[in-house]
Design an enzyme around this catalytic site. Structure first.
Site, mmCIF file in Angstrom:
data_model
loop_
_atom_site.group_PDB
_atom_site.id
_atom_site.type_symbol
_atom_site.label_atom_id
_atom_site.label_comp_id
_atom_site.label_asym_id
_atom_site.label_seq_id
_atom_site.Cartn_x
_atom_site.Cartn_y
_atom_site.Cartn_z
ATOM 1 C CE1 TYR A 103 -3.782 2.382 0.537
ATOM 2 C CE2 TYR A 103 -2.310 3.614 2.271
ATOM 3 C CZ TYR A 103 -3.634 3.566 1.398
ATOM 4 O OH TYR A 103 -4.232 4.736 1.348
ATOM 5 C CE LYS A 117 -3.524 5.322 -1.925
ATOM 6 N NZ LYS A 117 -4.341 6.013 -2.837
#
Length: 280
Positions: A154, A158
């Site tokens: 994640y 990002k």
């Protein structure tokens, strides 16, 4: 107040726009006078949200091969223009150590969190913004600035989205402004298992003494989408209640594990925030 942002007559697209931060953003843009199109996977939620906002919606997966073009064609055919794109939909899987990450799930994370925003920008650029200009706002996370156990995929995706934001800001200027907003812990259903059991403790560990509300993020997006931010591009606006400075000013703040030591309680809470799957 919202009407002062000058979006009346503008058209906005919000991905993952039927719940949490995405819904708050869609409501804020509509409240400022914009015509709004929301997209998400749940067809019933898309229909209800579109009816609430007096706009339109498209159910589907943002990472689907035909979704970006279909979305741009729908919005342009319905409203005749596309002025604002908010890339909010995301996934946090695979959750766990990177050494155990399934390659297919890893690729799916980047398909949703990085490739889909790029393909959506390409679609609205070709359909409208290349000639008429516009604004793109990508929803990132304050967690992209540091590492944590089990959230490597994640955070990496990002962080890639943050760089993509800056790259697009350079490539699409001066026609299109591209910025991002990076929220901290926000009161959403997705994060309820984190903030509800210990909200007072979490709030006490923040300089602003409360966790975030979806509307806090929505107001930041609204500002960046408006002419009030007309000389801002390639920026990341952190909306986190002071999360990044709490370690220095509060004993409850998160700290990375020391050499040979366990994570602090605050750090463990930060990890738990990403232990569910938020793919809007």
């Amino acid at each position: 107040m919202m009407s002062s942002y000058g979006l009346r007559g503008k058209v906005a697209v919000v991905t993952g726009g039927t719940r949490g931060i995405g819904l708050a953003v869609a409501r804020a843009l509509a409240g400022a006078g914009a015509l709004v199109c929301v997209t998400a996977r749940d067809a019933d939620a898309v229909r209800r949200t579109a009816e609430e906002l007096g706009g339109i919606g498209l159910a589907g997966d943002v990472a689907g091969p035909g979704h970006p073009r279909e979305l741009a064609e729908l919005v342009l055919g319905s409203f005749g223009r596309i002025d604002v794109l908010v890339n909010n939909a995301a996934t946090n899987q695979p959750y766990g150590p990177l050494m155990e990450a399934d390659p297919a799930v890893w690729r799916a994370a980047f398909a949703v969190n990085v490739e889909a925003p790029l393909r959506l920008v390409q679609s609205v650029w070709r359909a409208w913004m290349a000639e008429h200009g516009g604004v793109v706002v990508n929803i990132c996370t304050e967690g992209a600035g540091h590492v944590g156990p089990n959230v490597g995929a994640y955070g990496t995706s990002k962080a890639a989205l943050l760089h993509l934001t800056r790259q697009l800001a350079g490539e699409l200027a001066p026609k299109v402004r591209v910025n991002s907003v990076s929220p901290g812990l926000v009161r959403t259903e997705l994060a309820r298992f984190v903030w509800e059991p210990g909200e007072e403790q979490l709030a006490a560990g923040l300089p602003l003494a409360r966790i975030g509300e979806p509307e806090d993020v929505a107001r930041a997006v609204l500002w960046l989408a408006s002419d009030a931010a007309g000389w801002i591009t390639g920026a990341d606006l952190v909306v986190d209640g002071g999360t990044r400075v709490r370690a220095a000013y509060s004993p409850a703040g998160p700290a990375a594990p020391g050499p040979g030591g366990p994570p602090s309680a605050g750090y463990a809470v930060h990890e738990r925030l990403w232990s569910r799957t938020p793919h809007a």
